[in-house]
Scaffold this active site. Structure first.
Site, PDB file in Angstrom:
ATOM      1  N   GLU A   1       0.815  -1.224   0.000  1.00 13.21           N
ATOM      2  CA  GLU A   1       0.000   0.000   0.000  1.00 13.21           C
ATOM      3  C   GLU A   1       0.843   1.265   0.000  1.00 13.21           C
ATOM      4  OE1 GLU A   1      -3.649   1.758   2.710  1.00 13.21           O
ATOM      5  OE2 GLU A   1      -3.541  -0.388   2.282  1.00 13.21           O
TER       6      GLU A   1
ATOM      7  N   ASP B   1      -2.847  -3.022   3.402  1.00 17.12           N
ATOM      8  CA  ASP B   1      -3.180  -3.056   4.824  1.00 17.12           C
ATOM      9  C   ASP B   1      -4.384  -3.956   5.057  1.00 17.12           C
ATOM     10  OD1 ASP B   1      -1.128  -1.300   5.238  1.00 17.12           O
ATOM     11  OD2 ASP B   1      -2.395   0.457   5.577  1.00 17.12           O
TER      12      ASP B   1
ATOM     13  N   ASP C   1      -7.244  -4.230   6.468  1.00 12.83           N
ATOM     14  CA  ASP C   1      -8.531  -3.737   6.937  1.00 12.83           C
ATOM     15  C   ASP C   1      -9.419  -3.588   5.705  1.00 12.83           C
ATOM     16  OD1 ASP C   1      -7.510  -1.481   5.654  1.00 12.83           O
ATOM     17  OD2 ASP C   1      -7.078  -0.413   7.515  1.00 12.83           O
TER      18      ASP C   1
ATOM     19  N   TYR D   1       0.797  -3.068  13.184  1.00 18.34           N
ATOM     20  CA  TYR D   1      -0.171  -2.223  12.481  1.00 18.34           C
ATOM     21  C   TYR D   1      -1.011  -1.427  13.491  1.00 18.34           C
ATOM     22  CZ  TYR D   1      -3.596  -0.882   8.949  1.00 18.34           C
ATOM     23  OH  TYR D   1      -4.399  -0.168   8.099  1.00 18.34           O
TER      24      TYR D   1
END
Length: 641
Positions: free
Chosen positions: A19, A128, A130, A346
């Protein structure tokens, strides 16, 4: 098992996309043991690293590059709908088509992904872990398949930029989750349509009425509406209204004290306070005339103060904001940098409980040589004081709590300070919090003495610390040193002189007069708590919403001790929407329902198109309501401005 390949012929090429450029660089470094070769990509911001490796039993060349966040954005497909005066804002809620496109400033980033995808047979998506990252993963995959239709896709799930995490991710590759991605698309489209429609309505109506509005740094007067920022502003305004509505009341309380052995002990009245002066005065006179206090009870019992739960995003923001007085958005920026540099896991997570297989030994081993905290690690690892943290009840199923992943050297500390002088404090907070969670509670003997004076009872309370335990790392440090700063928790001694049941003494009494005070303006910690409990935003976005309301939009400002007060424009907008009969536009209920439905889409319990229709219909009704009462908006805001 994944490992760096030995010498020999290399077959297929596998594209890897992270990312952020820093994540691509760090994972390439740890997987290649620092031997990855680097070259420039099509985008000057996104380099490409290559190194041999073994993935799923295949010896391959890993090609590692990155994007810079989202590769695509939602926008109105027709240029007519993108022009402010092109259409009635109502159309943006019903008739305007939207498209997800790569914006001009991301074209080179997309071209870089496409170029590398052409020569690869598969892509591993290191976005990431999420929902937002899942959505970006599908944007990256779309770019890859423009260039290479048959490219296979795998998702790497990781929480730290360490060799162990990277190896585990490659061992457990999964398919990208389309439901989570569609949930983000649904929210992004709703936010675009609602934000554009109501922002244009606000701004154009107030401009037509000639209301004087603040001008931003680009010379524009935009009165923005955001589905999350308005409820965030609503919390701030509601607290101001609570303060304005407060009517102060006088009260009276009997204060009792006694000096013995060089110590003055304060006894609290069991009635607390009274709002009847005559009654309070009469009771005070009775006590004064009695001129004698009788000890009726002395008791002591063990009390414990428990360590904090493992650290999630909201708790990190609250605790650091409370102590360091830096904004939640700044905290997250520093935490992101620490993560990208491999120092912490994270930092965007709702989870406050470690998984059963968490490597406590390895994490503690990393911290053993820390010049300040090493003594405490030694105590946990060899002194028998380690306690597996039980944790809380929150689990986002994506990431563990935040924890330190490697020890910073003196040189790395200097680099942190050069980036941000608060970065070492945030890093050390994460270290100290983790060590505290692995500790036993503090233990104290809590004593109380109850006395009777003319039928009125009073109580004194004392505390004697017996075992400091986690407070030695989370507080100011052990009494014998080293001293630690800042302090995140403490429990001070307040010992009482010896009193015996039945004994009598002459107390010092006075009648204290005071007045009730209104509540304080909300602090950023208060606001984060309200946003969390009402589902306004996510752990990844809440700090940004606060910053938009306070900084970018100018709807609130900081006053006093880090408190938030609405500006005239901020309060006027909330009041106007309230008067127009659409209070749920600034109350948290509407956005909370939307977030709940986004969550339902992410878990495949709701069709995203059905969710869109439902919420757009609700917002269309609200729009029609405010459009018919435009004068209420302009008159209300005009009266404040």
């Amino acid at each position: 098992m994944q490992r760096q390949s030995a010498r020999g012929a290399i077959g297929a090429r596998v594209l890897n996309v992270a990312e952020k450029p820093s994540v691509a660089k760090e994972i390439s470094r740890v997987l290649s043991n620092g031997r990855a070769s680097a070259r420039e990509g099509t985008s000057r911001y996104n380099k490409v690293w290559e190194f041999p490796y073994e993935v799923r039993g295949r010896r391959v060349t890993m090609v590692f590059t990155s994007v810079t966040g989202h590769l695509s954005n939602f926008e109105f497909a027709d240029d007519r709908h993108r022009r402010w005066n092109g259409v009635d804002p109502r159309e943006l809620l019903v008739n305007a088509a939207v498209a997800k496109r790569v914006p001009e400033d991301k074209r080179q980033v997309a071209d870089n992904v496409k170029r590398e995808a052409r020569g690869c047979d598969s892509v591993i998506l290191w976005l990431d872990c999420d929902r937002e990252g899942e959505n970006i993963a599908f944007e990256v995959l779309a770019a890859c398949r423009e260039a290479n239709r048959g490219i296979a896709a795998f998702r790497a799930r990781f929480s730290a930029l360490s060799r162990g995490d990277a190896d585990r991710a490659l061992t457990n590759l999964v398919e990208p989750n389309q439901h989570e991605s569609k949930a983000v698309d649904m929210r992004m489209e709703l936010d675009l349509r609602l934000g554009a429609a109501f922002t244009r309505f606000n701004t154009l109506a107030l401009q037509r009425a000639g209301v004087g509005l603040p001008v931003d740094d680009k010379g524009k007067s935009i009165v923005s509406y955001g589905p999350c920022q308005f409820p965030t502003l609503g919390f701030i305004v509601q607290r101001k209204w609570d303060i304005d509505a407060h009517v102060s009341e006088d009260f009276w309380a009997i204060k009792c004290s006694h000096s013995r052995e060089g110590t003055t002990t304060q006894f609290e009245w069991s009635r607390g306070r009274l709002f009847d002066r005559a009654f309070a005065s009469a009771l005070h006179d009775l006590c004064v005339r009695a001129n004698s206090a009788t000890v009726i009870d002395v008791d002591g019992q063990e009390s414990k103060r428990w360590p904090p739960h493992p650290l999630n995003t909201i708790e990190m923001q609250k605790r650091l904001n409370r102590v360091l007085r830096i904004s939640p958005e700044q905290i997250m920026k520093i935490a992101e940098d620490l993560y990208n540099d491999g120092f912490i896991s994270y930092p965007r997570t709702e989870t406050d409980k470690f998984p059963n297989d968490f490597d406590y030994d390895g994490t503690l081993r990393e911290m053993h040589q820390h010049p300040q905290f090493g003594f405490y690690v030694e105590r946990l690892t060899t002194g028998g004081q380690f306690r597996r943290p039980p944790g809380g009840t929150k689990d986002d199923k994506a990431h563990p709590p935040i924890y330190p992943t490697k020890l910073a050297t003196d040189a790395q500390y200097a680099q942190m300070r050069n980036k941000n002088h608060n970065a070492p404090k945030v890093y050390e907070f994460v270290c100290r919090h983790f060590l505290a969670t692995c500790s036993y509670p503090a233990v104290a003997l809590k004593t109380h003495v109850d006395v009777d004076i003319a039928g009125e009872t009073f109580r004194a309370t004392g505390v004697m610390i017996r075992e400091r335990n986690y407070l030695d790392i989370y507080g100011p440090g052990p009494p014998e040193g080293p001293r630690l700063a800042p302090t995140y928790d403490n429990w001070g001694n307040s010992t009482l002189p010896v009193y015996t049941p039945g004994e009598q003494f002459v107390p010092t009494l006075n009648l204290h007069e005071g007045s009730t005070r209104p509540p304080d303006y909300l602090s950023e910690v208060d606001l984060l708590s309200l946003m969390e409990s009402h589902m306004i935003g996510t752990d990844a976005t809440q700090a940004q919403h606060i910053e938009k309301v306070v900084g970018e939009r100018g709807y609130a400002r900081k006053v006093g001790d880090n408190r938030l007060m609405p500006t005239e424009l901020g309060e006027a907008l909330v009041l106007a929407y309230d008067r127009m009969g659409v209070a749920d536009m600034w109350l948290p209920t509407k956005r909370a329902k939307m977030e709940a439905d986004v969550d339902a889409v992410a878990h495949n319990r709701m069709d995203p198109n059905a969710g869109l229709r439902l919420h757009l219909q609700t917002m269309l009704q609200a729009y029609d309501r405010v459009a018919t009462d435009e004068n209420m908006l302009t008159n209300t805001v005009g009266s404040y401005m």
